[in-house]
Design a protein around this motif. Structure first.
Motif, short mmCIF file in Angstrom:
data_model
loop_
_atom_site.label_atom_id
_atom_site.label_comp_id
_atom_site.label_asym_id
_atom_site.label_seq_id
_atom_site.Cartn_x
_atom_site.Cartn_y
_atom_site.Cartn_z
N ARG A 13 23.69 48.19 48.73
CA ARG A 13 24.23 48.52 47.42
C ARG A 13 24.12 46.96 46.63
O ARG A 13 24.95 46.14 47.35
CB ARG A 13 25.57 49.08 47.46
N SER A 14 23.51 47.06 45.51
CA SER A 14 23.52 45.58 44.89
C SER A 14 25.06 45.17 44.38
O SER A 14 26.00 45.87 43.95
CB SER A 14 22.87 45.93 43.60
N ALA A 15 25.40 44.11 45.01
CA ALA A 15 26.68 43.55 44.53
C ALA A 15 26.63 42.84 42.96
O ALA A 15 27.79 42.32 42.70
CB ALA A 15 27.07 42.46 45.41
N ARG A 16 25.61 42.96 42.40
CA ARG A 16 25.45 42.10 41.13
C ARG A 16 26.44 42.86 40.11
O ARG A 16 26.59 44.25 40.21
CB ARG A 16 23.89 42.23 40.48
N PRO A 17 26.84 42.25 39.05
CA PRO A 17 27.88 42.77 38.27
C PRO A 17 27.15 43.70 37.22
O PRO A 17 25.80 43.62 36.92
CB PRO A 17 28.40 41.27 37.48
N ARG A 18 27.61 44.53 36.71
CA ARG A 18 26.93 45.60 35.64
C ARG A 18 27.41 45.41 34.27
O ARG A 18 28.95 45.11 34.04
CB ARG A 18 26.82 46.82 36.24
N ASP A 19 26.75 45.61 33.42
CA ASP A 19 27.53 45.71 32.06
C ASP A 19 27.80 47.52 31.59
O ASP A 19 27.99 48.01 32.65
CB ASP A 19 26.46 45.34 31.02
N GLY A 20 28.25 47.45 30.65
CA GLY A 20 28.92 48.88 30.24
C GLY A 20 28.07 50.02 30.25
O GLY A 20 28.08 51.10 30.43
N LEU A 21 26.54 49.53 30.34
CA LEU A 21 25.54 50.60 30.58
C LEU A 21 24.93 50.56 31.71
O LEU A 21 23.76 51.42 32.03
CB LEU A 21 24.33 50.45 29.40
N GLY A 22 25.59 49.99 32.66
CA GLY A 22 25.16 50.04 34.18
C GLY A 22 24.05 48.87 34.51
O GLY A 22 23.43 49.05 35.57
#
Length: 154
Positions: A13-22
């Protein structure tokens, strides 16, 4: 080789942050908090939470709420919740600039929910009409919150 990010259960599971559109953002950048997975909600809680996320321009996150509903709900409602998730993902793709993929998912979601009864007060007929109209102009979608559907009649 860099090891893959893993969740508490050891799944990739990627721990990278995401924006509001994923969309993934660079590590270290503040993103939108992720939706917790596997949350069991009542149908009305699901609809309220998904509508809030849609209204805030986060259809990707709304899709995750619908996904929880289809995985935890009764089998006879699976098509309804999967179709609603497809509508949210279609809106996500269109807002990301993938008009063709967005239109395809909007139409697939509309087909899946079409003919479903209107349980929980969901405006199924209105959602099908909205999805088909949006699919016809998905290339013009730039702001997911402006295109957010109304799940329940006002």
């Amino acid at each position: 080789m860099t090891p893959r990010d893993r969740d508490e259960e050891g799944r990739a599971r990627s721990a990278r942050p995401r924006d509001g559109l994923g969309r993934p953002l660079p590590y270290g950048v503040e993103g939108v908090p992720r939706q917790p997975e596997g949350v069991v909600r009542t149908p009305s809680q699901t609809l309220r939470e998904a509508q809030r996320l849609l209204d805030e321009g986060m259809p990707f996150h709304a899709h995750e709420v619908f996904e929880d509903a289809w995985k935890s709900g009764p089998a006879e409602e699976r098509d309804l919740w999967q179709g609603l998730a497809q509508l949210a993902v279609g809106l996500t793709h269109a807002a990301r600039g993938n008009a063709e993929g967005g239109a395809r998912l909007l139409l697939r979601g509309a087909e899946r929910i079409s003919g479903q009864p209107d349980p929980y007060g969901i405006d199924v007929h209105g959602l099908v009409r909205w999805a088909r109209e949006l699919a016809a102009r998905a290339d013009a979608v730039t702001d997911a919150s402006e295109e957010a559907p109304r799940l329940l009649p006002e």
